[in-house]
Design a protein around this motif. Structure first.
Motif, PDB file in Angstrom:
ATOM      1  N   SER A   1       1.296  -6.647   1.811  1.00 35.11           N
ATOM      2  CA  SER A   1       0.397  -5.732   1.110  1.00 35.11           C
ATOM      3  C   SER A   1      -0.411  -6.485   0.068  1.00 35.11           C
ATOM      4  O   SER A   1       0.097  -7.391  -0.588  1.00 35.11           O
ATOM      5  CB  SER A   1       1.190  -4.622   0.414  1.00 35.11           C
ATOM      6  N   ALA A   2      -1.659  -6.083  -0.076  1.00 35.35           N
ATOM      7  CA  ALA A   2      -2.525  -6.645  -1.114  1.00 35.35           C
ATOM      8  C   ALA A   2      -2.526  -5.688  -2.293  1.00 35.35           C
ATOM      9  O   ALA A   2      -2.342  -4.478  -2.117  1.00 35.35           O
ATOM     10  CB  ALA A   2      -3.941  -6.820  -0.577  1.00 35.35           C
ATOM     11  N   SER A   3      -2.724  -6.212  -3.474  1.00 34.59           N
ATOM     12  CA  SER A   3      -2.804  -5.363  -4.664  1.00 34.59           C
ATOM     13  C   SER A   3      -3.935  -5.848  -5.555  1.00 34.59           C
ATOM     14  O   SER A   3      -4.549  -6.891  -5.285  1.00 34.59           O
ATOM     15  CB  SER A   3      -1.478  -5.401  -5.438  1.00 34.59           C
ATOM     16  N   THR A   4      -4.184  -5.118  -6.625  1.00 32.39           N
ATOM     17  CA  THR A   4      -5.260  -5.516  -7.535  1.00 32.39           C
ATOM     18  C   THR A   4      -4.939  -6.853  -8.212  1.00 32.39           C
ATOM     19  O   THR A   4      -5.844  -7.520  -8.701  1.00 32.39           O
ATOM     20  CB  THR A   4      -5.538  -4.428  -8.588  1.00 32.39           C
ATOM     21  N   ALA A   5      -3.686  -7.284  -8.218  1.00 33.16           N
ATOM     22  CA  ALA A   5      -3.333  -8.602  -8.756  1.00 33.16           C
ATOM     23  C   ALA A   5      -3.990  -9.719  -7.937  1.00 33.16           C
ATOM     24  O   ALA A   5      -4.204 -10.818  -8.438  1.00 33.16           O
ATOM     25  CB  ALA A   5      -1.814  -8.782  -8.770  1.00 33.16           C
TER      26      ALA A   5
ATOM     27  N   SER B   1     -11.507  -3.041  -5.792  1.00 36.48           N
ATOM     28  CA  SER B   1     -10.447  -2.511  -6.653  1.00 36.48           C
ATOM     29  C   SER B   1     -10.212  -1.025  -6.358  1.00 36.48           C
ATOM     30  O   SER B   1      -9.068  -0.579  -6.201  1.00 36.48           O
ATOM     31  CB  SER B   1     -10.820  -2.700  -8.126  1.00 36.48           C
ATOM     32  N   PHE B   2     -11.297  -0.262  -6.269  1.00 38.75           N
ATOM     33  CA  PHE B   2     -11.213   1.167  -5.964  1.00 38.75           C
ATOM     34  C   PHE B   2     -10.524   1.400  -4.620  1.00 38.75           C
ATOM     35  O   PHE B   2      -9.646   2.257  -4.493  1.00 38.75           O
ATOM     36  CB  PHE B   2     -12.622   1.783  -5.966  1.00 38.75           C
ATOM     37  N   LEU B   3     -10.911   0.619  -3.620  1.00 38.49           N
ATOM     38  CA  LEU B   3     -10.334   0.784  -2.282  1.00 38.49           C
ATOM     39  C   LEU B   3      -8.843   0.434  -2.264  1.00 38.49           C
ATOM     40  O   LEU B   3      -8.048   1.148  -1.653  1.00 38.49           O
ATOM     41  CB  LEU B   3     -11.088  -0.068  -1.260  1.00 38.49           C
ATOM     42  N   ILE B   4      -8.477  -0.656  -2.921  1.00 40.00           N
ATOM     43  CA  ILE B   4      -7.070  -1.062  -2.950  1.00 40.00           C
ATOM     44  C   ILE B   4      -6.209   0.008  -3.628  1.00 40.00           C
ATOM     45  O   ILE B   4      -5.087   0.273  -3.203  1.00 40.00           O
ATOM     46  CB  ILE B   4      -6.912  -2.435  -3.643  1.00 40.00           C
ATOM     47  N   LYS B   5      -6.756   0.640  -4.671  1.00 32.42           N
ATOM     48  CA  LYS B   5      -6.003   1.669  -5.424  1.00 32.42           C
ATOM     49  C   LYS B   5      -5.989   3.024  -4.716  1.00 32.42           C
ATOM     50  O   LYS B   5      -5.177   3.883  -5.047  1.00 32.42           O
ATOM     51  CB  LYS B   5      -6.617   1.852  -6.819  1.00 32.42           C
TER      52      LYS B   5
ATOM     53  N   PHE C   1      -7.998 -10.935   4.464  1.00 38.03           N
ATOM     54  CA  PHE C   1      -7.485  -9.607   4.144  1.00 38.03           C
ATOM     55  C   PHE C   1      -8.211  -8.545   4.955  1.00 38.03           C
ATOM     56  O   PHE C   1      -9.258  -8.802   5.545  1.00 38.03           O
ATOM     57  CB  PHE C   1      -7.578  -9.320   2.638  1.00 38.03           C
ATOM     58  N   ILE C   2      -7.606  -7.372   4.960  1.00 36.07           N
ATOM     59  CA  ILE C   2      -8.174  -6.234   5.672  1.00 36.07           C
ATOM     60  C   ILE C   2      -7.916  -4.978   4.843  1.00 36.07           C
ATOM     61  O   ILE C   2      -6.881  -4.875   4.181  1.00 36.07           O
ATOM     62  CB  ILE C   2      -7.557  -6.103   7.090  1.00 36.07           C
ATOM     63  N   ILE C   3      -8.882  -4.073   4.842  1.00 34.32           N
ATOM     64  CA  ILE C   3      -8.697  -2.777   4.180  1.00 34.32           C
ATOM     65  C   ILE C   3      -9.093  -1.690   5.166  1.00 34.32           C
ATOM     66  O   ILE C   3     -10.179  -1.730   5.747  1.00 34.32           O
ATOM     67  CB  ILE C   3      -9.541  -2.651   2.895  1.00 34.32           C
ATOM     68  N   GLY C   4      -8.184  -0.746   5.369  1.00 34.22           N
ATOM     69  CA  GLY C   4      -8.443   0.395   6.231  1.00 34.22           C
ATOM     70  C   GLY C   4      -8.212   1.687   5.468  1.00 34.22           C
ATOM     71  O   GLY C   4      -7.365   1.739   4.571  1.00 34.22           O
ATOM     72  N   LEU C   5      -8.966   2.708   5.800  1.00 33.13           N
ATOM     73  CA  LEU C   5      -8.823   4.029   5.172  1.00 33.13           C
ATOM     74  C   LEU C   5      -8.369   5.035   6.207  1.00 33.13           C
ATOM     75  O   LEU C   5      -8.746   4.937   7.378  1.00 33.13           O
ATOM     76  CB  LEU C   5     -10.170   4.501   4.615  1.00 33.13           C
ATOM     77  N   ILE C   6      -7.593   6.000   5.769  1.00 32.72           N
ATOM     78  CA  ILE C   6      -7.151   7.087   6.646  1.00 32.72           C
ATOM     79  C   ILE C   6      -7.860   8.363   6.215  1.00 32.72           C
ATOM     80  O   ILE C   6      -7.831   8.737   5.042  1.00 32.72           O
ATOM     81  CB  ILE C   6      -5.626   7.277   6.579  1.00 32.72           C
ATOM     82  N   TYR C   7      -8.535   8.987   7.185  1.00 30.91           N
ATOM     83  CA  TYR C   7      -9.209  10.265   6.948  1.00 30.91           C
ATOM     84  C   TYR C   7      -8.412  11.353   7.647  1.00 30.91           C
ATOM     85  O   TYR C   7      -8.013  11.184   8.799  1.00 30.91           O
ATOM     86  CB  TYR C   7     -10.632  10.253   7.519  1.00 30.91           C
ATOM     87  N   ASN C   8      -8.197  12.457   6.948  1.00 27.93           N
ATOM     88  CA  ASN C   8      -7.530  13.605   7.549  1.00 27.93           C
ATOM     89  C   ASN C   8      -8.588  14.591   8.014  1.00 27.93           C
ATOM     90  O   ASN C   8      -9.300  15.165   7.212  1.00 27.93           O
ATOM     91  CB  ASN C   8      -6.603  14.286   6.533  1.00 27.93           C
TER      92      ASN C   8
END
Length: 152
Positions: free
Chosen positions: A8-12, A36-40, A58-65
């Motif tokens: 996992s990636a974090s703002t650190a 930062s917004f996406l990670i949080k 790194f990779i960032i994915g979002l989940i939409y309901n």
């Protein structure tokens, strides 16, 4: 070559991630504030790949309901130049899809620049198929392609 470890990636990790983002993208790069917004974001999954002690990508994915199901969206996939063609992107995609499945995500979408042949080949190998052409998606006449994969 050390093996790729995904965690996992974090703002650190934000400075290192932003440096890789700037190396990978120009005008369409996320700002450090956006990353930062996406990670949080509680609906996002942020993962980083390490080779030894160094962050390779790194990779960032979002989940939409939606009303009927959960949809995954890969927002960014970045690999530092010196670690390209070493399986980093593939491993990040595999882990993100695994996390999406754990959260009952049924399908995954992503966008890619129409001229990014290496990324298009990777996504095709991973089972993604083109579903739309996105005219001027990246601005300045840079077109994109939307791809989709069923995860169920």
């Amino acid at each position: 070559m050390d093996c790729v470890k995904v965690e996992s990636a974090s703002t650190a990790d934000l400075q290192a991630l932003y440096k890789i983002e700037r190396e990978c993208f120009s005008s369409e790069a996320f700002s450090i504030e956006e990353l930062s917004f996406l990670i949080k974001n509680p609906n996002s999954i942020s993962l980083m790949a390490k080779i030894g002690e160094e962050i390779a990508g790194f990779i960032i994915g979002l989940i939409y309901n939606t009303k009927s199901e959960k949809i995954g969206h890969v927002l960014t996939l970045d690999v530092a130049k010196k670690y390209r063609r070493k399986g980093v992107a593939k491993e990040l995609m595999r882990k993100l899809e695994e996390k999406f499945r754990e959260k009952n995500v049924k399908e995954c979408f992503l966008e890619v620049r129409i001229d990014n042949e290496a990324a298009k080949r990777l996504y095709k190998k991973l089972g993604y198929r083109e579903i739309a052409c996105l005219k001027d998606y990246y601005g300045n006449g840079l077109h994109g392609i939307r791809l989709k994969k069923a995860l169920a």
